[in-house]
Write a protein that holds these residues in place. Sequence first.
Motif, PDB file in Angstrom:
ATOM      1  N   ILE A 177       0.840  -1.198   0.000  1.00 53.28           N
ATOM      2  CA  ILE A 177       0.000   0.000   0.000  1.00 53.28           C
ATOM      3  C   ILE A 177       0.876   1.249   0.000  1.00 53.28           C
ATOM      4  CG2 ILE A 177      -1.718   1.330   1.287  1.00 53.28           C
ATOM      5  CD1 ILE A 177      -2.729  -1.326   2.451  1.00 53.28           C
ATOM      6  N   VAL A 178       0.602   2.142  -0.950  1.00 50.28           N
ATOM      7  CA  VAL A 178       1.207   3.472  -0.970  1.00 50.28           C
ATOM      8  C   VAL A 178       0.047   4.467  -0.959  1.00 50.28           C
ATOM      9  CG1 VAL A 178       2.743   5.072  -2.155  1.00 50.28           C
ATOM     10  CG2 VAL A 178       3.180   2.602  -2.272  1.00 50.28           C
ATOM     11  N   MET A 179      -0.075   5.230   0.112  1.00 45.44           N
ATOM     12  CA  MET A 179      -1.226   6.116   0.281  1.00 45.44           C
ATOM     13  C   MET A 179      -0.933   7.506  -0.275  1.00 45.44           C
ATOM     14  SD  MET A 179      -2.966   8.628   2.114  1.00 45.44           S
ATOM     15  CE  MET A 179      -2.713   8.845   3.869  1.00 45.44           C
ATOM     16  N   ARG A 180      -1.910   8.072  -0.995  1.00 44.00           N
ATOM     17  CA  ARG A 180      -1.756   9.429  -1.513  1.00 44.00           C
ATOM     18  C   ARG A 180      -2.659  10.381  -0.734  1.00 44.00           C
ATOM     19  NH1 ARG A 180      -2.346  11.421  -7.801  1.00 44.00           N
ATOM     20  NH2 ARG A 180      -4.354  10.333  -7.673  1.00 44.00           N
ATOM     21  N   PRO A 181      -2.067  11.266   0.087  1.00 42.64           N
ATOM     22  CA  PRO A 181      -2.863  12.277   0.772  1.00 42.64           C
ATOM     23  C   PRO A 181      -3.236  13.399  -0.189  1.00 42.64           C
ATOM     24  CG  PRO A 181      -0.552  12.617   1.264  1.00 42.64           C
ATOM     25  CD  PRO A 181      -0.638  11.379   0.402  1.00 42.64           C
ATOM     26  N   ARG A 182      -4.129  14.253   0.251  1.00 44.14           N
ATOM     27  CA  ARG A 182      -4.501  15.405  -0.558  1.00 44.14           C
ATOM     28  C   ARG A 182      -3.367  16.430  -0.600  1.00 44.14           C
ATOM     29  NH1 ARG A 182     -10.055  16.540   2.461  1.00 44.14           N
ATOM     30  NH2 ARG A 182      -8.905  15.359   4.069  1.00 44.14           N
ATOM     31  N   GLY A 183      -3.403  17.303  -1.611  1.00 41.18           N
ATOM     32  CA  GLY A 183      -2.322  18.243  -1.853  1.00 41.18           C
ATOM     33  C   GLY A 183      -2.326  19.410  -0.886  1.00 41.18           C
ATOM     34  N   TRP A 184      -1.206  20.169  -0.911  1.00 45.12           N
ATOM     35  CA  TRP A 184      -1.015  21.287   0.011  1.00 45.12           C
ATOM     36  C   TRP A 184      -2.101  22.354  -0.117  1.00 45.12           C
ATOM     37  CZ3 TRP A 184       1.390  20.166   3.960  1.00 45.12           C
ATOM     38  CH2 TRP A 184       2.632  19.551   3.983  1.00 45.12           C
ATOM     39  N   HIS A 185      -2.697  22.488  -1.284  1.00 46.05           N
ATOM     40  CA  HIS A 185      -3.656  23.574  -1.504  1.00 46.05           C
ATOM     41  C   HIS A 185      -5.016  23.310  -0.886  1.00 46.05           C
ATOM     42  CE1 HIS A 185      -4.286  20.567  -4.609  1.00 46.05           C
ATOM     43  NE2 HIS A 185      -5.475  21.081  -4.871  1.00 46.05           N
ATOM     44  N   LEU A 186      -5.265  22.102  -0.422  1.00 49.17           N
ATOM     45  CA  LEU A 186      -6.598  21.723   0.045  1.00 49.17           C
ATOM     46  C   LEU A 186      -6.703  21.769   1.565  1.00 49.17           C
ATOM     47  CD1 LEU A 186      -7.170  18.728  -2.373  1.00 49.17           C
ATOM     48  CD2 LEU A 186      -8.263  20.975  -2.491  1.00 49.17           C
ATOM     49  N   VAL A 187      -7.910  22.048   2.044  1.00 47.85           N
ATOM     50  CA  VAL A 187      -8.173  22.064   3.477  1.00 47.85           C
ATOM     51  C   VAL A 187      -9.234  21.022   3.811  1.00 47.85           C
ATOM     52  CG1 VAL A 187      -7.547  24.491   3.765  1.00 47.85           C
ATOM     53  CG2 VAL A 187      -9.938  23.876   3.267  1.00 47.85           C
ATOM     54  N   GLU A 188      -9.299  20.673   5.077  1.00 44.77           N
ATOM     55  CA  GLU A 188     -10.340  19.787   5.588  1.00 44.77           C
ATOM     56  C   GLU A 188     -11.232  20.619   6.505  1.00 44.77           C
ATOM     57  OE1 GLU A 188     -12.983  17.769   6.142  1.00 44.77           O
ATOM     58  OE2 GLU A 188     -11.554  16.488   5.054  1.00 44.77           O
ATOM     59  N   LYS A 189     -12.367  21.053   5.961  1.00 47.09           N
ATOM     60  CA  LYS A 189     -13.248  21.962   6.687  1.00 47.09           C
ATOM     61  C   LYS A 189     -14.048  21.276   7.789  1.00 47.09           C
ATOM     62  CE  LYS A 189     -13.870  25.525   3.141  1.00 47.09           C
ATOM     63  NZ  LYS A 189     -13.675  26.717   3.980  1.00 47.09           N
ATOM     64  N   HIS A 190     -14.001  19.961   7.842  1.00 48.06           N
ATOM     65  CA  HIS A 190     -14.702  19.259   8.913  1.00 48.06           C
ATOM     66  C   HIS A 190     -13.837  19.104  10.154  1.00 48.06           C
ATOM     67  CE1 HIS A 190     -16.686  18.019   5.142  1.00 48.06           C
ATOM     68  NE2 HIS A 190     -17.789  18.123   5.868  1.00 48.06           N
ATOM     69  N   LEU A 191     -12.625  19.641  10.128  1.00 49.70           N
ATOM     70  CA  LEU A 191     -11.749  19.679  11.295  1.00 49.70           C
ATOM     71  C   LEU A 191     -11.272  21.116  11.473  1.00 49.70           C
ATOM     72  CD1 LEU A 191      -9.662  16.429  10.736  1.00 49.70           C
ATOM     73  CD2 LEU A 191     -11.116  16.886  12.728  1.00 49.70           C
ATOM     74  N   ARG A 192     -11.558  21.675  12.616  1.00 49.41           N
ATOM     75  CA  ARG A 192     -11.164  23.066  12.884  1.00 49.41           C
ATOM     76  C   ARG A 192      -9.916  23.081  13.768  1.00 49.41           C
ATOM     77  NH1 ARG A 192     -15.759  26.672  15.160  1.00 49.41           N
ATOM     78  NH2 ARG A 192     -15.671  25.152  16.873  1.00 49.41           N
ATOM     79  N   PHE A 193      -8.862  23.699  13.265  1.00 46.74           N
ATOM     80  CA  PHE A 193      -7.606  23.827  14.003  1.00 46.74           C
ATOM     81  C   PHE A 193      -7.533  25.209  14.637  1.00 46.74           C
ATOM     82  CE2 PHE A 193      -3.148  25.421  13.759  1.00 46.74           C
ATOM     83  CZ  PHE A 193      -2.657  24.710  14.844  1.00 46.74           C
ATOM     84  N   THR A 194      -7.264  25.245  15.926  1.00 44.50           N
ATOM     85  CA  THR A 194      -7.059  26.502  16.646  1.00 44.50           C
ATOM     86  C   THR A 194      -5.600  26.570  17.062  1.00 44.50           C
ATOM     87  OG1 THR A 194      -9.331  26.464  17.470  1.00 44.50           O
ATOM     88  CG2 THR A 194      -7.770  27.921  18.595  1.00 44.50           C
ATOM     89  N   ASP A 195      -4.902  27.606  16.604  1.00 41.96           N
ATOM     90  CA  ASP A 195      -3.480  27.703  16.921  1.00 41.96           C
ATOM     91  C   ASP A 195      -3.274  28.192  18.357  1.00 41.96           C
ATOM     92  OD1 ASP A 195      -3.746  30.487  16.950  1.00 41.96           O
ATOM     93  OD2 ASP A 195      -3.003  30.729  14.900  1.00 41.96           O
ATOM     94  N   ARG A 196      -2.026  28.270  18.756  1.00 42.35           N
ATOM     95  CA  ARG A 196      -1.716  28.634  20.144  1.00 42.35           C
ATOM     96  C   ARG A 196      -2.153  30.055  20.477  1.00 42.35           C
ATOM     97  NH1 ARG A 196       3.383  25.709  18.988  1.00 42.35           N
ATOM     98  NH2 ARG A 196       3.381  23.743  20.159  1.00 42.35           N
ATOM     99  N   ALA A 197      -2.313  30.890  19.460  1.00 44.08           N
ATOM    100  CA  ALA A 197      -2.762  32.258  19.687  1.00 44.08           C
ATOM    101  C   ALA A 197      -4.283  32.369  19.736  1.00 44.08           C
ATOM    102  CB  ALA A 197      -2.218  33.171  18.591  1.00 44.08           C
TER     103      ALA A 197
END
Length: 560
Positions: A177-197
């Motif tokens: 198995i060689v997995m291909r993730p999505r490219g740098w230009h794409l986001v996953e809007k179903h996961l919200r990331f909050t940075d340290r700020a």
Amino acid sequence: MTTHTSTPASTSTSTPVNTHSRLEPLGSDEPRFDEILTPDALTFVTRLHDQFGHRRQERLHERMASRRSVENGRDFRFLTETAPIRRDPDWRVAGAGPGLHDRRVEITGPTDRKMTINALNSGAQVWLADLEDATSPTWQNIIGGQLSLFDAIRRQIDFTSDEGKPYRLTTGELPTIVMRPRGWHLVEKHLRFTDRAGQSQAASASLVDFGLYVFHNAKALIDGGRGPYFYLPKIENHLEARLWDDIFTYSENALGLEHGTIRATVLIETISAAFEMEEILYELREHCAGLNAGRWDYIFSFIKSYRGRGPQFVFPDRDRITMTVPFMRAYTELLVATCHRRGAFAIGGMSAFIPNRRDPAVTAAALAKVSDDKRREATDGFDGTWVAHPDLIDTARAEFDRVLGGRPNQLDRLRPEVEVTAEQLLDVRSLDKRVTDAGVRANVSVATRYLESWLRGVGAAALDNLMEDAATAEISRSQLWQWIAYGTVTVEGTRITRALVEAELDALLGSVDRMPGNRYDDAAAIVRLASLSDDFPTFLTIPAYAHYLVDVPILEAVAA
């Protein structure tokens, strides 16, 4: 390769979301999703965002600057500042990890449970488990795909169709198995990331796909005699490859893996990356297995980059852009020579022709065309190739067997006679520039019908006996945009205008079978946005995803 005993690959099934993680799931809670979205896994992906999210943004800003430079008349070139890397004869890449020494036939496809089982039962040497162009990025497909991979790696996957047909893995050795993730230009809007700020944004799709997969599966893959292997899509330059290499090293340290355990094959599917193949290999050299000739995205990237540079860069009908035209020939020859000089595998691309089990004549024609394509790749020095359908594996393997014999690859076949210039990589003036009425209709049809499938959650679609994915849809809509922009006249004497494409869209919408649940009107709206607007969206999947594949509450919660 060895691992330390501290590898925290979790298999928890019911632990609540870790309140200490700043990565918050916003998508629906489907059965078993908590096995993937475990507290420890979310914390690991959060750490990836903390460490590398800002560098991802820098690289995306650099992409915009590079596009503006080309639009203003500057051609791509081989970099003078990295010439010492190209001149140094001594460095090599890490090469194949366990299970990657023979890659003569790789089957590609999405990661739903049925397709996962079919791919692993196909008899190919490698399965490209695709979360990118062959997957419609619905929340169910993305996390469901991670579940399919989790179960398949542990040989506990099964599936029963609506008709009651059971699917199970065969016994014996399965493809690597060689997995291909999505490219740098794409986001996953179903996961919200909050940075340290305290600032919130949509998560990086690349870091989500990679992070969840490597966290849960690295140890199991290694214990099974393989490893965590990846195809890296849409890379545009060596600095993006450096970013991935740093992510790999960080992840190995965090998960207790020996350095170099992770291996990557980079898709050379952008015109800018073609000028930096050697530098990309160099940046990833301690984690790199090879390069792949991603032909369809490469053509799209060329059209996109030079779409406004004058009528001399207008491309003809898609079916005239074959692998033997001069600029595509230069690209593949340079890839093979570069790879073998550095000990890297050169993997060929995917012919779009597919068989039809209900039509022997179509199947015979497809097999003949695929055979010709794979014969060219094998004799040119490629070590393996892609197919999109199990019925093509024997045909592709036969062509590589003729060249390889009992050898697993032809890495020892150097191509010192290959000298490719920048002018050859950019030579579109020698193309047969004819555009036809049929070519216009075909592009409208492919873009619209593929997007209709994509909006229903199906990311790889068999249309008119060709396998279409996001890359071929991108070619279709970008050609329409370019032909309109230059008022291209077909060989039949038809000037291509917005009104003409609108008429073709209307005719198509009037001819399709409007079954309940179809998405033709939405697909047509995306085609209008991507082909008929003055502005040119860099990827049609970005607005399509935001407007149609994300749940309404999430659109309100996550910034675009």
